[in-house]
Write a protein that holds these residues in place. Structure first.
Motif, PDB file in Angstrom:
ATOM      1  N   ILE A 130       6.310 -16.879  -9.246  1.00  0.00           N
ATOM      2  CA  ILE A 130       5.530 -15.908 -10.016  1.00  0.00           C
ATOM      3  C   ILE A 130       5.498 -16.276 -11.500  1.00  0.00           C
ATOM      4  CG2 ILE A 130       5.502 -13.512 -10.837  1.00  0.00           C
ATOM      5  CD1 ILE A 130       6.432 -12.657  -8.063  1.00  0.00           C
ATOM      6  N   PHE A 131       6.660 -16.601 -12.061  1.00  0.00           N
ATOM      7  CA  PHE A 131       6.724 -16.861 -13.505  1.00  0.00           C
ATOM      8  C   PHE A 131       5.989 -18.143 -13.891  1.00  0.00           C
ATOM      9  CE2 PHE A 131       9.577 -13.379 -13.697  1.00  0.00           C
ATOM     10  CZ  PHE A 131       9.607 -12.975 -15.017  1.00  0.00           C
ATOM     11  N   LYS A 132       5.822 -19.046 -12.937  1.00  0.00           N
ATOM     12  CA  LYS A 132       5.050 -20.267 -13.214  1.00  0.00           C
ATOM     13  C   LYS A 132       3.641 -19.902 -13.658  1.00  0.00           C
ATOM     14  CE  LYS A 132       3.482 -24.545 -10.988  1.00  0.00           C
ATOM     15  NZ  LYS A 132       3.402 -25.306  -9.707  1.00  0.00           N
ATOM     16  N   GLU A 133       3.108 -18.792 -13.143  1.00  0.00           N
ATOM     17  CA  GLU A 133       1.745 -18.375 -13.467  1.00  0.00           C
ATOM     18  C   GLU A 133       1.583 -17.936 -14.919  1.00  0.00           C
ATOM     19  OE1 GLU A 133      -1.034 -18.581 -11.569  1.00  0.00           O
ATOM     20  OE2 GLU A 133       0.283 -19.725 -10.248  1.00  0.00           O
ATOM     21  N   ILE A 134       2.689 -17.575 -15.581  1.00  0.00           N
ATOM     22  CA  ILE A 134       2.589 -17.213 -17.004  1.00  0.00           C
ATOM     23  C   ILE A 134       3.206 -18.301 -17.880  1.00  0.00           C
ATOM     24  CG2 ILE A 134       2.488 -14.728 -16.602  1.00  0.00           C
ATOM     25  CD1 ILE A 134       5.457 -14.586 -17.407  1.00  0.00           C
ATOM     26  N   GLY A 135       3.362 -19.476 -17.287  1.00  0.00           N
ATOM     27  CA  GLY A 135       3.810 -20.625 -18.070  1.00  0.00           C
ATOM     28  C   GLY A 135       5.295 -20.686 -18.335  1.00  0.00           C
ATOM     29  N   VAL A 136       6.096 -19.954 -17.556  1.00  0.00           N
ATOM     30  CA  VAL A 136       7.551 -19.955 -17.729  1.00  0.00           C
ATOM     31  C   VAL A 136       8.185 -20.714 -16.568  1.00  0.00           C
ATOM     32  CG1 VAL A 136       9.634 -18.545 -17.877  1.00  0.00           C
ATOM     33  CG2 VAL A 136       7.534 -17.775 -18.984  1.00  0.00           C
ATOM     34  N   ASP A 137       8.962 -21.738 -16.880  1.00  0.00           N
ATOM     35  CA  ASP A 137       9.640 -22.528 -15.859  1.00  0.00           C
ATOM     36  C   ASP A 137      11.041 -21.961 -15.653  1.00  0.00           C
ATOM     37  OD1 ASP A 137      10.416 -24.461 -14.061  1.00  0.00           O
ATOM     38  OD2 ASP A 137      10.867 -25.965 -15.598  1.00  0.00           O
ATOM     39  N   VAL A 138      11.243 -21.270 -14.538  1.00  0.00           N
ATOM     40  CA  VAL A 138      12.552 -20.686 -14.222  1.00  0.00           C
ATOM     41  C   VAL A 138      13.434 -21.778 -13.620  1.00  0.00           C
ATOM     42  CG1 VAL A 138      13.796 -18.927 -12.915  1.00  0.00           C
ATOM     43  CG2 VAL A 138      11.513 -18.423 -13.826  1.00  0.00           C
ATOM     44  N   GLN A 139      14.528 -22.085 -14.322  1.00  0.00           N
ATOM     45  CA  GLN A 139      15.442 -23.130 -13.852  1.00  0.00           C
ATOM     46  C   GLN A 139      16.349 -22.582 -12.749  1.00  0.00           C
ATOM     47  OE1 GLN A 139      15.488 -26.489 -15.058  1.00  0.00           O
ATOM     48  NE2 GLN A 139      13.548 -25.720 -15.871  1.00  0.00           N
ATOM     49  N   LEU A 140      16.366 -23.276 -11.613  1.00  0.00           N
ATOM     50  CA  LEU A 140      17.209 -22.868 -10.484  1.00  0.00           C
ATOM     51  C   LEU A 140      18.355 -23.855 -10.305  1.00  0.00           C
ATOM     52  CD1 LEU A 140      14.468 -21.854  -7.861  1.00  0.00           C
ATOM     53  CD2 LEU A 140      15.506 -20.470  -9.667  1.00  0.00           C
ATOM     54  N   ASP A 148      17.287  -9.424 -35.559  1.00  0.00           N
ATOM     55  CA  ASP A 148      16.192 -10.228 -35.015  1.00  0.00           C
ATOM     56  C   ASP A 148      16.717 -11.442 -34.228  1.00  0.00           C
ATOM     57  OD1 ASP A 148      13.520 -10.686 -34.524  1.00  0.00           O
ATOM     58  OD2 ASP A 148      13.250 -11.990 -36.269  1.00  0.00           O
ATOM     59  N   LEU A 149      17.697 -11.186 -33.359  1.00  0.00           N
ATOM     60  CA  LEU A 149      18.262 -12.268 -32.543  1.00  0.00           C
ATOM     61  C   LEU A 149      17.589 -12.394 -31.179  1.00  0.00           C
ATOM     62  CD1 LEU A 149      22.097 -11.681 -33.170  1.00  0.00           C
ATOM     63  CD2 LEU A 149      20.549 -13.221 -34.399  1.00  0.00           C
ATOM     64  N   LEU A 150      16.698 -11.447 -30.848  1.00  0.00           N
ATOM     65  CA  LEU A 150      16.104 -11.416 -29.505  1.00  0.00           C
ATOM     66  C   LEU A 150      14.752 -12.114 -29.521  1.00  0.00           C
ATOM     67  CD1 LEU A 150      16.938  -7.691 -28.641  1.00  0.00           C
ATOM     68  CD2 LEU A 150      18.293  -9.738 -28.164  1.00  0.00           C
ATOM     69  N   LYS A 151      14.701 -13.318 -28.999  1.00  0.00           N
ATOM     70  CA  LYS A 151      13.464 -14.094 -28.972  1.00  0.00           C
ATOM     71  C   LYS A 151      12.655 -13.722 -27.726  1.00  0.00           C
ATOM     72  CE  LYS A 151      14.957 -16.075 -32.641  1.00  0.00           C
ATOM     73  NZ  LYS A 151      14.641 -15.369 -33.875  1.00  0.00           N
ATOM     74  N   LYS A 152      11.428 -13.254 -27.946  1.00  0.00           N
ATOM     75  CA  LYS A 152      10.611 -12.761 -26.837  1.00  0.00           C
ATOM     76  C   LYS A 152      10.163 -13.868 -25.884  1.00  0.00           C
ATOM     77  CE  LYS A 152       8.947  -8.566 -29.073  1.00  0.00           C
ATOM     78  NZ  LYS A 152       7.791  -7.784 -29.525  1.00  0.00           N
ATOM     79  N   ASP A 153      10.098 -15.099 -26.364  1.00  0.00           N
ATOM     80  CA  ASP A 153       9.654 -16.189 -25.492  1.00  0.00           C
ATOM     81  C   ASP A 153      10.825 -16.900 -24.819  1.00  0.00           C
ATOM     82  OD1 ASP A 153      10.695 -17.312 -27.754  1.00  0.00           O
ATOM     83  OD2 ASP A 153       9.059 -18.733 -28.104  1.00  0.00           O
ATOM     84  N   ASP A 154      12.019 -16.300 -24.895  1.00  0.00           N
ATOM     85  CA  ASP A 154      13.220 -16.863 -24.265  1.00  0.00           C
ATOM     86  C   ASP A 154      13.555 -16.014 -23.045  1.00  0.00           C
ATOM     87  OD1 ASP A 154      15.545 -18.146 -23.653  1.00  0.00           O
ATOM     88  OD2 ASP A 154      16.707 -17.370 -25.338  1.00  0.00           O
ATOM     89  N   PHE A 155      13.309 -16.541 -21.832  1.00  0.00           N
ATOM     90  CA  PHE A 155      13.536 -15.793 -20.598  1.00  0.00           C
ATOM     91  C   PHE A 155      14.858 -16.237 -19.988  1.00  0.00           C
ATOM     92  CE2 PHE A 155       9.030 -15.601 -21.341  1.00  0.00           C
ATOM     93  CZ  PHE A 155       8.652 -14.343 -20.897  1.00  0.00           C
ATOM     94  N   ARG A 156      15.872 -15.340 -20.043  1.00  0.00           N
ATOM     95  CA  ARG A 156      17.208 -15.682 -19.559  1.00  0.00           C
ATOM     96  C   ARG A 156      17.558 -14.783 -18.367  1.00  0.00           C
ATOM     97  NH1 ARG A 156      20.245 -18.244 -23.504  1.00  0.00           N
ATOM     98  NH2 ARG A 156      21.789 -18.509 -21.866  1.00  0.00           N
ATOM     99  N   PHE A 157      17.554 -15.407 -17.186  1.00  0.00           N
ATOM    100  CA  PHE A 157      17.870 -14.699 -15.947  1.00  0.00           C
ATOM    101  C   PHE A 157      19.374 -14.787 -15.663  1.00  0.00           C
ATOM    102  CE2 PHE A 157      13.419 -15.766 -15.460  1.00  0.00           C
ATOM    103  CZ  PHE A 157      12.890 -14.653 -14.822  1.00  0.00           C
ATOM    104  N   LEU A 158      19.865 -13.785 -14.934  1.00  0.00           N
ATOM    105  CA  LEU A 158      21.286 -13.747 -14.574  1.00  0.00           C
ATOM    106  C   LEU A 158      21.464 -12.910 -13.309  1.00  0.00           C
ATOM    107  CD1 LEU A 158      24.329 -14.237 -15.484  1.00  0.00           C
ATOM    108  CD2 LEU A 158      24.182 -11.966 -16.524  1.00  0.00           C
ATOM    109  N   TRP A 159      22.232 -13.425 -12.363  1.00  0.00           N
ATOM    110  CA  TRP A 159      22.668 -12.613 -11.220  1.00  0.00           C
ATOM    111  C   TRP A 159      24.016 -11.982 -11.554  1.00  0.00           C
ATOM    112  CZ3 TRP A 159      19.694 -11.268  -7.291  1.00  0.00           C
ATOM    113  CH2 TRP A 159      18.662 -12.098  -6.870  1.00  0.00           C
TER     114      TRP A 159
END
Length: 530
Positions: free
Chosen positions: A266-276, A424-435
């Motif tokens: 899904i995230f590939k469609e908005i140009g975000v590469d989710v690292q697995l 202002d430490l929260l970068k909106k273009d930084d997608f950080r996933f966590l389980w």
């Protein structure tokens, strides 16, 4: 006056017009974003859900009647135009997909005139929510909201494609059903046929999908509407949509794997590469390091336990908390040692809203000296040891909370996020996933004076903790897992109990008598016997 559309057929949407169509005639329909009369030539920005196209009305290319109508166009008039695509005469607008072209209009029809809207139809509206919601049909014309709606539509389509390839069946479950206690309050619908009886709207399809697994459907998916009569939060509405799934003959790793690949797809469609694979962290580690079970890991400022360091100090706030079985922990706001006292006092007020009685601070000055609310209660060596334990350096601001563990977690977890936003430490273009994994199975409710399920009563305990369920229920971990993105819980689940003896034991621990469990969940317990 409105005119008929008879004989006109839209050839494409505004932003679907391209440079390759220069010289071709097209028919566009949409809303007037703005009109600019330059005397002898009129520019109009035409908007539809795809974007904006600049129109040119000029004597010679359109008749006098059409030019006169163009001069009366205002924001939100709905129009249809026929014209020829041209290369833009003025400066190129790099912010528009159609910024290199424009449409020279040959004919104009006004399909609907409009009153002056109560707020501008534009992105990032500053209009109050009350006004926007009153005129929601106008609010939904704004390009940023339309992009959100279209993105959601695309996500739903991609979700269905993904799960179809993975062998899932899309199955609808009932909206009107039996009300069961699963954590939140149900919305109730009175039955006309059975006066005095009520249907419950589903908090989620939880019980239905477990029964579907008993029925052998193996892999189920539903884009499901859910209803919960809860107090509103920023990320929880009275009704919401979730991607709901259930799988048979799997373990936690199988469930996590399919969801990780869904997120990547899904995230590939908005140009975000989710690292697995996505990083995993136990609930205990998340609480100890971040004070939250949905930690934002885009920045540091992690909690440090300094209970051992301060246990012999003369500061009663710290020692009193420790004597009452509590803890002392702190966060290091790097480089904020210069923060004025007024701002530190504001942080104290923030801490109090999360249950703190106060907030202790220690600023490390550039010359190595300290400015602190409690330094006079410490020996010089003790202060140095405390600063070292906090990785403190000249210019840092150290903030401490002392109380019961849960209060300290809540306070410092919230303070950490508050500081990150203000700095202002929260970068909106930084997608950080966590389980986050291994949640407690149960939590103690002071209000009900008993253990309640942290997630729901159907979560499977960790098998190695089953022997503690009678002797130490609070120590039992669950086979539960949440997926977190930038401090927001975006999904969660668990391995379900599928054995009737374990399910009955779970109900017993939660305070249900066998009769109550049978009355509320008999259909599920009966299903497990088959």
């Amino acid at each position: 006056m409105a005119e008929s559309m008879k004989g006109l057929h839209r050839t494409c949407r505004c932003a679907e017009v391209t440079k390759e169509m220069i010289g071709k005639e097209v028919v566009l329909m949409g809303w007037v974003q703005k009109a600019r009369d330059k005397g002898g030539i009129i520019f109009v920005d035409l908007r539809d859900r795809s974007g904006i196209m600049q129109l040119i009305f000029e004597n010679g290319s359109i008749d006098e009647e059409g030019f006169a109508k163009a001069g009366k166009l205002r924001s939100e008039f709905v129009i249809a135009v026929t014209g020829v695509v041209e290369e833009r005469g003025g400066a190129v607008n790099k912010n528009l997909a159609t910024g290199e072209i424009e449409l020279r209009v040959k004919s104009l029809r006004v399909l609907s005139e409009a009153e002056v809207p109560p707020f501008p139809i534009e992105e990032n509206s500053k209009t109050k929510d009350e006004i926007r919601l009153k005129y929601r049909y106008l609010d939904l014309r704004r390009p940023d909201l339309q992009k959100n709606i279209m993105l959601k539509s695309k996500v739903m389509m991609l979700t269905r494609q993904f799960f179809a390839k993975e062998g899932f069946l899309e199955i609808e479950t009932p909206m009107l059903g039996k009300s069961t206690p699963e954590g939140a309050r149900d919305y109730l619908v009175p039955s006309r046929v059975h006066p005095g009886h009520f249907y419950g709207l589903p908090q989620s399809p939880q019980l239905y999908k477990q029964l579907l697994m008993c029925s052998g459907y193996d892999r189920y998916i539903q884009i499901a509407r859910c209803f919960r009569d809860e107090d509103l939060r920023a990320d929880r509405q009275p009704e919401f949509t979730q991607i709901d799934m259930e799988l048979s003959f799997v373990d936690m790793d199988d469930v996590i794997d399919v969801n990780e690949r869904l997120l990547k797809y899904i995230f590939k469609e908005i140009g975000v590469d989710v690292q697995l694979p996505i990083q995993r962290m136990t609930w205990q580690e998340a609480m100890d390091r971040f004070g939250s079970d949905k930690p934002d890991i885009r920045f540091g400022m992690e909690l440090q336990d300094v209970s051992e360091v301060v246990k012999g100090c003369g500061f009663g706030v710290f020692t009193g908390a420790l004597e009452n079985g509590g803890t002392v922990r702190g966060i290091n706001a790097k480089g904020q040692g210069h923060m004025p006292r007024k701002k530190i006092d504001a942080l104290v007020e923030v801490a109090k809203t999360y249950g703190a009685k106060g907030l202790a601070y220690l600023a490390v000055n550039e010359d190595g000296t300290y400015k602190s609310s409690f330094a006079k209660f410490f020996e010089e060596e003790q202060l140095k040891e405390l600063v070292k334990a906090m990785d403190g350096e000249p210019g840092d601001l150290l903030l401490f909370a002392a109380d019961k563990k849960k209060v300290v977690w809540d306070v410092l977890g919230a303070l950490r996020l508050h500081l990150a936003k203000s700095l202002d430490l929260l970068k909106k273009d930084d997608f950080r996933f966590l389980w986050v994994t291994e949640f407690p199975l149960l939590e103690w409710s002071e209000e009900q004076n008993r253990f309640v399920a942290m997630h729901h009563p159907f979560t499977m305990p960790m098998e190695e903790d089953l022997d503690k369920i009678d002797s130490d229920p609070g120590a039992v971990r669950a086979q539960a897992y949440d997926i977190v993105l930038n401090g927001n819980e975006i999904g969660g689940g668990s391995i379900r109990i599928h054995q009737d003896d374990i399910q009955s034991k779970m109900f017993e621990v939660l305070g249900f008598t066998p009769e109550q469990a049978q009355k509320q969940f008999g259909f599920l317990l009966d299903a497990f016997t088959y």
